[in-house]
Write a protein that holds these residues in place. Structure first.
Motif, mmCIF file in Angstrom:
data_model
loop_
_atom_site.group_PDB
_atom_site.id
_atom_site.type_symbol
_atom_site.label_atom_id
_atom_site.label_comp_id
_atom_site.label_asym_id
_atom_site.label_seq_id
_atom_site.Cartn_x
_atom_site.Cartn_y
_atom_site.Cartn_z
ATOM 1 N N GLU A 171 18.441 -22.319 -69.828
ATOM 2 C CA GLU A 171 18.413 -23.393 -70.815
ATOM 3 C C GLU A 171 17.311 -24.385 -70.454
ATOM 4 O O GLU A 171 16.714 -24.301 -69.373
ATOM 5 N N ILE A 172 17.048 -25.322 -71.360
ATOM 6 C CA ILE A 172 16.067 -26.378 -71.124
ATOM 7 C C ILE A 172 16.654 -27.706 -71.595
ATOM 8 O O ILE A 172 17.659 -27.728 -72.317
ATOM 9 N N GLY A 173 16.026 -28.792 -71.200
ATOM 10 C CA GLY A 173 16.536 -30.105 -71.568
ATOM 11 C C GLY A 173 16.694 -30.286 -73.063
ATOM 12 O O GLY A 173 17.596 -31.010 -73.514
ATOM 13 N N ALA A 174 15.836 -29.627 -73.842
ATOM 14 C CA ALA A 174 15.876 -29.773 -75.300
ATOM 15 C C ALA A 174 17.183 -29.281 -75.915
ATOM 16 O O ALA A 174 17.486 -29.609 -77.068
ATOM 17 N N MET A 175 17.970 -28.524 -75.159
ATOM 18 C CA MET A 175 19.269 -28.079 -75.679
ATOM 19 C C MET A 175 20.168 -29.269 -76.020
ATOM 20 O O MET A 175 21.070 -29.170 -76.838
ATOM 21 N N ASP A 195 14.057 -31.004 -67.502
ATOM 22 C CA ASP A 195 14.005 -29.552 -67.313
ATOM 23 C C ASP A 195 14.080 -29.294 -65.812
ATOM 24 O O ASP A 195 13.272 -29.846 -65.050
ATOM 25 N N LEU A 196 15.019 -28.480 -65.373
ATOM 26 C CA LEU A 196 15.093 -28.110 -63.960
ATOM 27 C C LEU A 196 13.877 -27.267 -63.574
ATOM 28 O O LEU A 196 13.236 -26.652 -64.439
ATOM 29 N N PRO A 197 13.524 -27.211 -62.290
ATOM 30 C CA PRO A 197 12.341 -26.446 -61.860
ATOM 31 C C PRO A 197 12.426 -24.981 -62.297
ATOM 32 O O PRO A 197 13.457 -24.330 -62.105
ATOM 33 N N GLY A 198 11.360 -24.497 -62.909
ATOM 34 C CA GLY A 198 11.310 -23.103 -63.339
ATOM 35 C C GLY A 198 11.818 -22.875 -64.746
ATOM 36 O O GLY A 198 11.798 -21.747 -65.237
ATOM 37 N N PHE A 199 12.264 -23.956 -65.402
ATOM 38 C CA PHE A 199 12.756 -23.861 -66.771
ATOM 39 C C PHE A 199 11.960 -24.808 -67.666
ATOM 40 O O PHE A 199 11.608 -25.919 -67.250
ATOM 41 N N GLY A 200 11.701 -24.378 -68.889
ATOM 42 C CA GLY A 200 10.965 -25.229 -69.821
ATOM 43 C C GLY A 200 9.607 -25.608 -69.286
ATOM 44 O O GLY A 200 8.822 -24.749 -68.879
ATOM 45 N N ASN A 201 9.337 -26.897 -69.226
ATOM 46 C CA ASN A 201 8.024 -27.397 -68.817
ATOM 47 C C ASN A 201 7.958 -27.869 -67.367
ATOM 48 O O ASN A 201 6.972 -28.489 -66.973
ATOM 49 N N SER A 202 9.010 -27.593 -66.589
ATOM 50 C CA SER A 202 8.995 -27.981 -65.173
ATOM 51 C C SER A 202 8.629 -26.773 -64.308
ATOM 52 O O SER A 202 9.330 -25.757 -64.336
ATOM 53 N N PRO A 203 7.550 -26.868 -63.543
ATOM 54 C CA PRO A 203 7.152 -25.741 -62.694
ATOM 55 C C PRO A 203 8.071 -25.593 -61.485
ATOM 56 O O PRO A 203 8.743 -26.549 -61.084
ATOM 57 N N ILE A 204 8.103 -24.403 -60.936
ATOM 58 C CA ILE A 204 8.798 -24.178 -59.674
ATOM 59 C C ILE A 204 7.763 -23.681 -58.677
ATOM 60 O O ILE A 204 6.968 -22.785 -58.977
ATOM 61 N N SER A 205 7.734 -24.291 -57.515
ATOM 62 C CA SER A 205 6.651 -24.021 -56.561
ATOM 63 C C SER A 205 7.070 -23.094 -55.430
ATOM 64 O O SER A 205 6.245 -22.692 -54.620
ATOM 65 N N GLN A 206 8.371 -22.748 -55.355
ATOM 66 C CA GLN A 206 8.812 -21.880 -54.280
ATOM 67 C C GLN A 206 9.653 -20.731 -54.833
ATOM 68 O O GLN A 206 10.208 -20.833 -55.925
ATOM 69 N N GLU A 225 21.076 -27.968 -52.915
ATOM 70 C CA GLU A 225 20.869 -29.192 -52.143
ATOM 71 C C GLU A 225 19.436 -29.699 -52.310
ATOM 72 O O GLU A 225 19.212 -30.913 -52.458
ATOM 73 N N GLU A 226 18.469 -28.788 -52.318
ATOM 74 C CA GLU A 226 17.071 -29.178 -52.532
ATOM 75 C C GLU A 226 16.855 -29.714 -53.947
ATOM 76 O O GLU A 226 16.107 -30.676 -54.154
ATOM 77 N N VAL A 227 17.519 -29.103 -54.920
ATOM 78 C CA VAL A 227 17.428 -29.574 -56.304
ATOM 79 C C VAL A 227 18.014 -30.982 -56.417
ATOM 80 O O VAL A 227 17.463 -31.851 -57.112
ATOM 81 N N ALA A 228 19.115 -31.225 -55.719
ATOM 82 C CA ALA A 228 19.748 -32.548 -55.746
ATOM 83 C C ALA A 228 18.800 -33.615 -55.194
ATOM 84 O O ALA A 228 18.683 -34.707 -55.762
ATOM 85 N N VAL A 229 18.117 -33.304 -54.104
ATOM 86 C CA VAL A 229 17.153 -34.250 -53.522
ATOM 87 C C VAL A 229 16.012 -34.503 -54.497
ATOM 88 O O VAL A 229 15.582 -35.647 -54.696
ATOM 89 N N LEU A 230 15.528 -33.427 -55.119
ATOM 90 C CA LEU A 230 14.455 -33.543 -56.112
ATOM 91 C C LEU A 230 14.873 -34.458 -57.260
ATOM 92 O O LEU A 230 14.105 -35.333 -57.693
ATOM 93 N N LEU A 231 16.098 -34.287 -57.740
ATOM 94 C CA LEU A 231 16.576 -35.101 -58.847
ATOM 95 C C LEU A 231 16.869 -36.544 -58.418
ATOM 96 O O LEU A 231 16.656 -37.481 -59.195
ATOM 97 N N GLU A 232 17.328 -36.733 -57.199
ATOM 98 C CA GLU A 232 17.519 -38.099 -56.704
ATOM 99 C C GLU A 232 16.181 -38.837 -56.677
ATOM 100 O O GLU A 232 16.079 -40.005 -57.093
ATOM 101 N N ASP A 233 15.123 -38.161 -56.201
ATOM 102 C CA ASP A 233 13.780 -38.753 -56.201
ATOM 103 C C ASP A 233 13.322 -39.049 -57.628
ATOM 104 O O ASP A 233 12.717 -40.091 -57.899
ATOM 105 N N PHE A 234 13.606 -38.111 -58.537
ATOM 106 C CA PHE A 234 13.252 -38.273 -59.951
ATOM 107 C C PHE A 234 13.933 -39.517 -60.538
ATOM 108 O O PHE A 234 13.308 -40.311 -61.257
#
Length: 255
Positions: free
Chosen positions: A23-27, A45-56, A62-71
């Motif tokens: 899914e993507i945020g637009a849902m 958009d979570l990493p790897g979905f929609g317009n958000s890239p995933i680099s790994q 847990e890593e996604v949670a840290v990413l979103l906390e920073d966001f």
């Protein structure tokens, strides 16, 4: 600086809507439009979905949670109410463990605080094998329709088509990485239970992805618990008016 793509509407108490797998945020467009009358609604958009890239190639919740906390910090979003669908619920629970009382409340849509059992882990492994063999587009075309209750599929044919098109914006890397992350996630039932803030669960009695028995088993951990009779994994579409009313009422009550 966060690489997460997002859209937002409205102002006031922040409500962050986190989409699920494929899914993507637009849902959340219709939900965001309605909720924005009272709240600042943020849909990433979570990493790897929609317009958000995933680099790994591997990522943990847990890593996604840290990413979103920073966001959240970068965008001046404090004490948000988190609402997550399916995978988005798993992410919200990981954020709950990380952020605790920095969250105003948490809501799960067709999701669970329990870890995958052995059968579900095997299914995740088969999904990874399928993705590696056949690719993302073939996978999402077969994955999306069964998320809807069988009796609703004809009625919601156009919505299923739209959901499938949005799912095609998922990268192969993101699909594999998040399938592994869901498979390997920890049980967060006690973390959920010990959180003193408001907690919402919306479950579907015909949900094939999160069985209603699992939802009922965790019912006591929630302050607000609702079942959608005859509904599959996509209550925000299959029962849009009712679920929007439930989510809005929950947010208004605690803000």
């Amino acid at each position: 600086m966060s690489s997460l793509y997002f859209f937002e509407k409205g102002s006031g108490q922040p409500v962050v809507l986190i989409h699920g797998f494929c899914e993507i945020g637009a849902m959340w467009e219709d939900f965001a439009q309605e909720l924005s009358q009272n709240f600042r609604v943020v849909c990433p958009d979570l990493p790897g979905f929609g317009n958000s890239p995933i680099s790994q190639s591997h990522i943990s919740l847990e890593e996604v949670a840290v990413l979103l906390e920073d966001f959240l910090e970068e965008n001046g979003i404090q004490n948000p109410i988190l609402i997550g669908h399916s995978l988005g619920g798993y992410v919200a629970l990981a954020m709950l463990e990380l952020m605790g009382n920095k969250l105003k409340g948490i809501g799960l849509f067709h999701s669970t605080a329990f870890a995958d059992d052995a059968e579900k882990k095997q299914m995740r492994n088969r999904t990874i094998q399928f993705l590696k063999k056949f690719g993302a587009e073939k996978f999402v075309s077969s994955f999306v329709p069964p998320l809807f209750s069988e009796k609703h599929r004809a009625e919601f044919a156009s919505e299923i088509e739209q959901a499938t098109e949005q799912a095609k914006q998922s990268s192969l890397e993101g699909l594999i990485a998040f399938t592994e992350a869901m498979r390997d996630r920890k049980d967060r039932y006690e973390i959920l239970k010990s959180f003193q803030g408001p907690k919402l669960l919306i479950a579907g009695t015909e949900d094939g992805a999160v069985k209603i028995a699992a939802s009922r088993k965790q019912k006591e951990a929630f302050t607000h618990y609702y079942e959608l009779e005859g509904t599959g994994h996509m209550g925000m579409i299959e029962e849009k008016e009712r679920t929007l009313k439930l989510v809005k009422g929950f947010c208004l009550e605690i803000s």
